[in-house]
Every structure is written in structure tokens, then in C-alpha cells.
Scaffold this motif. Structure first.
Motif, PDB file in Angstrom:
ATOM      1  N   PRO A   1       0.823  -1.207   0.000  1.00 33.84           N
ATOM      2  CA  PRO A   1       0.000   0.000   0.000  1.00 33.84           C
ATOM      3  C   PRO A   1       0.860   1.261   0.000  1.00 33.84           C
ATOM      4  O   PRO A   1       1.921   1.291   0.615  1.00 33.84           O
ATOM      5  CB  PRO A   1      -0.785  -0.110   1.307  1.00 33.84           C
ATOM      6  N   SER A   2       0.375   2.262  -0.697  1.00 30.87           N
ATOM      7  CA  SER A   2       1.052   3.560  -0.660  1.00 30.87           C
ATOM      8  C   SER A   2       0.576   4.310   0.587  1.00 30.87           C
ATOM      9  O   SER A   2      -0.405   3.925   1.233  1.00 30.87           O
ATOM     10  CB  SER A   2       0.703   4.375  -1.909  1.00 30.87           C
ATOM     11  N   ALA A   3       1.266   5.395   0.911  1.00 35.28           N
ATOM     12  CA  ALA A   3       0.855   6.223   2.044  1.00 35.28           C
ATOM     13  C   ALA A   3      -0.569   6.743   1.813  1.00 35.28           C
ATOM     14  O   ALA A   3      -1.370   6.829   2.742  1.00 35.28           O
ATOM     15  CB  ALA A   3       1.826   7.375   2.247  1.00 35.28           C
TER      16      ALA A   3
ATOM     17  N   PHE B   1       6.714   3.116   6.887  1.00 32.61           N
ATOM     18  CA  PHE B   1       7.149   3.373   5.508  1.00 32.61           C
ATOM     19  C   PHE B   1       8.640   3.684   5.434  1.00 32.61           C
ATOM     20  O   PHE B   1       9.220   3.692   4.356  1.00 32.61           O
ATOM     21  CB  PHE B   1       6.367   4.544   4.905  1.00 32.61           C
ATOM     22  N   ALA B   2       9.260   3.958   6.565  1.00 31.28           N
ATOM     23  CA  ALA B   2      10.660   4.376   6.579  1.00 31.28           C
ATOM     24  C   ALA B   2      11.629   3.214   6.730  1.00 31.28           C
ATOM     25  O   ALA B   2      12.822   3.382   6.539  1.00 31.28           O
ATOM     26  CB  ALA B   2      10.900   5.379   7.703  1.00 31.28           C
ATOM     27  N   GLY B   3      11.111   2.059   7.078  1.00 33.42           N
ATOM     28  CA  GLY B   3      11.988   0.917   7.300  1.00 33.42           C
ATOM     29  C   GLY B   3      12.554   0.355   6.016  1.00 33.42           C
ATOM     30  O   GLY B   3      12.267   0.826   4.915  1.00 33.42           O
ATOM     31  N   THR B   4      13.354  -0.661   6.161  1.00 35.00           N
ATOM     32  CA  THR B   4      13.957  -1.309   4.994  1.00 35.00           C
ATOM     33  C   THR B   4      13.192  -2.575   4.614  1.00 35.00           C
ATOM     34  O   THR B   4      13.711  -3.430   3.932  1.00 35.00           O
ATOM     35  CB  THR B   4      15.425  -1.663   5.288  1.00 35.00           C
ATOM     36  N   TYR B   5      11.935  -2.664   5.099  1.00 38.21           N
ATOM     37  CA  TYR B   5      11.111  -3.819   4.785  1.00 38.21           C
ATOM     38  C   TYR B   5      10.747  -3.826   3.307  1.00 38.21           C
ATOM     39  O   TYR B   5      10.525  -2.785   2.713  1.00 38.21           O
ATOM     40  CB  TYR B   5       9.819  -3.803   5.601  1.00 38.21           C
ATOM     41  N   THR B   6      10.683  -5.007   2.731  1.00 32.77           N
ATOM     42  CA  THR B   6      10.258  -5.136   1.345  1.00 32.77           C
ATOM     43  C   THR B   6       9.071  -6.065   1.308  1.00 32.77           C
ATOM     44  O   THR B   6       9.211  -7.225   1.681  1.00 32.77           O
ATOM     45  CB  THR B   6      11.389  -5.692   0.469  1.00 32.77           C
ATOM     46  N   PRO B   7       7.913  -5.628   0.897  1.00 34.81           N
ATOM     47  CA  PRO B   7       7.512  -4.243   0.631  1.00 34.81           C
ATOM     48  C   PRO B   7       7.303  -3.468   1.930  1.00 34.81           C
ATOM     49  O   PRO B   7       7.223  -4.087   2.990  1.00 34.81           O
ATOM     50  CB  PRO B   7       6.183  -4.414  -0.109  1.00 34.81           C
TER      51      PRO B   7
END
Length: 74
Positions: free
Chosen positions: A6-8, A39-45
């Protein structure tokens, strides 16, 4: 593989939809918002989480009652 995260904007719409649905039952969650750090983490996605927390017990009980009633009606 397509990115279905999801986008912000998507998460913001989700928060507003949830806020409106809760309001129909007289329920307000004061800290309902988009969890921006997700949204700032390095999680993908990116996680794109919604923060629900920090309500009093009366609000939690009202939410539980609405959810129980909806489950019984379905």
C-alpha cells in the motif's frame, strides 16, 4: 513480481474509512492514524501500517460490542 504494497495515500484512505465507520457507531479512537515509521523501514515491501492504539476501556468495550453484534448478524 508486481509490488502490491500500500502507498501512504492508500493507508490514509483506509484510516479515514475506518474513522468514518467507527463514527457511525459513536466510537472515536483518538490516536487512529497512519504509522509513518512503517514506511521508513527497509522492509520489502513497506509495511504501511495503521496505528489504532490508546483508547480508554469504555471505547474498547464499545468497539468489542459492535464487533460481536456484527459477527452475530453475519
Amino acid at each position: 513480481m508486481p509490488d502490491h504494497s500500500p502507498s501512504a495515500y492508500d493507508v490514509t484512505l483506509c484510516v479515514e474509512d475506518l474513522r468514518a465507520a467507527l463514527a457511525l457507531h459513536g466510537i472515536t479512537l483518538p490516536s487512529l492514524r497512519v504509522d509513518l515509521p512503517s514506511f521508513a523501514g527497509t522492509y520489502t515491501p513497506p509495511a504501511g501500517l495503521v496505528t489504532l492504539g490508546n483508547c480508554n476501556t469504555a471505547t474498547a468495550r464499545a468497539l468489542a460490542a459492535v464487533l460481536r453484534k456484527a459477527a452475530a448478524e453475519s
